[in-house]
Design an enzyme around this catalytic site. Structure first.
Site, PDB file in Angstrom:
ATOM      1  N   HIS A 170      49.418 -42.545  65.118  1.00  0.00           N
ATOM      2  CA  HIS A 170      50.031 -41.223  64.874  1.00  0.00           C
ATOM      3  C   HIS A 170      49.027 -40.309  64.184  1.00  0.00           C
ATOM      4  O   HIS A 170      47.995 -40.785  63.686  1.00  0.00           O
ATOM      5  CB  HIS A 170      51.264 -41.386  63.973  1.00  0.00           C
ATOM      6  CG  HIS A 170      50.904 -41.879  62.605  1.00  0.00           C
ATOM      7  ND1 HIS A 170      50.779 -43.226  62.313  1.00  0.00           N
ATOM      8  CD2 HIS A 170      50.572 -41.220  61.474  1.00  0.00           C
ATOM      9  CE1 HIS A 170      50.396 -43.365  61.057  1.00  0.00           C
ATOM     10  NE2 HIS A 170      50.264 -42.152  60.527  1.00  0.00           N
TER      11      HIS A 170
ATOM     12  N   HIS B 206      43.554 -36.717  61.491  1.00  0.00           N
ATOM     13  CA  HIS B 206      42.906 -37.926  62.008  1.00  0.00           C
ATOM     14  C   HIS B 206      43.962 -38.924  62.446  1.00  0.00           C
ATOM     15  O   HIS B 206      45.103 -38.880  61.987  1.00  0.00           O
ATOM     16  CB  HIS B 206      42.011 -38.557  60.933  1.00  0.00           C
ATOM     17  CG  HIS B 206      42.761 -39.077  59.741  1.00  0.00           C
ATOM     18  ND1 HIS B 206      43.177 -38.254  58.717  1.00  0.00           N
ATOM     19  CD2 HIS B 206      43.199 -40.327  59.423  1.00  0.00           C
ATOM     20  CE1 HIS B 206      43.817 -38.975  57.810  1.00  0.00           C
ATOM     21  NE2 HIS B 206      43.854 -40.240  58.226  1.00  0.00           N
TER      22      HIS B 206
END
Ligand code: 2AM
Length: 171
Positions: free
Chosen positions: A39, A121
């Protein structure tokens, strides 16, 4: 409850990210994130009292998140705790604006913890033995997103497990 807001990759992209996690794992070691846990965190809320969870769920269900596209073309790492990630070379103004907007709403709802720096990220490895991201192959992926999820993180002996509690309206 430990909660965060995230973008969850569509299945095909999840598969590609999983392949990158395998490549990174072969070179850097550590603990590979399971595919189903991949995710992009937009806002980490930390521990939220159960009494405030319903309000958050209602807010997320009413959100109309702007659709966007995020270019993933860079490897990176954080020294502690040995995180190896993929993200973008360039700062992404749409994600930065979304992050600001979410935190504006969250603060109005009484939540604290807006970070001073937002580095979008996708964590692929934790506790990597080598942070040699310069030897990893070039990447270029596009992530088309249109929905934000509120995710509950619980930790057991296998590590963190994530469960989606609410989704924004699909745009
Ligand atoms: P990470 O992958 O870089 O560890 C659930 O823990 C998600 O929230 C992870 O994506 C994690 O990022 C992110 N996160 C952001 N700030 C955090 C913090 N202070 N503690 C734990 N997780 C945090």
């Amino acid at each position: 409850m430990r909660l965060f807001l995230a973008l969850v990759p569509p299945d095909e992209l999840r598969g590609r990210l999983g392949e990158l996690a395998d490549v990174a794992h072969a070179r850097c070691g550590g603990r590979r994130m399971p595919d189903e846990s991949l995710h992009l965190t937009l806002a980490f809320l930390g521990e939220v009292e159960e009494a405030k969870t319903g309000e958050l769920i209602d807010w997320v269900c009413g959100l109309a998140a702007p659709p966007g596209r995020w270019r993933l073309d860079a490897w990176g790492h954080f020294h502690r705790p040995g995180i190896v990630w993929v993200g973008g070379t360039a700062a992404d103004p749409d994600l930065a604006a979304l992050h600001q907007r979410l935190w504006n709403d969250l603060e109005a709802l009484g939540h604290r913890g807006r970070p001073t720096r937002f580095v979008p990220h996708v964590t692929l490895l934790r506790r990597a033995r080598r942070l040699a991201t310069e030897v990893l192959p070039d990447i270029r992926l596009d992530w088309a997103y249109h929905q934000i999820e509120l995710i509950h993180s619980s930790v057991d002996r296998h590590g963190a497990r994530y469960a989606s509690l609410a989704r924004s309206r699909s745009s």
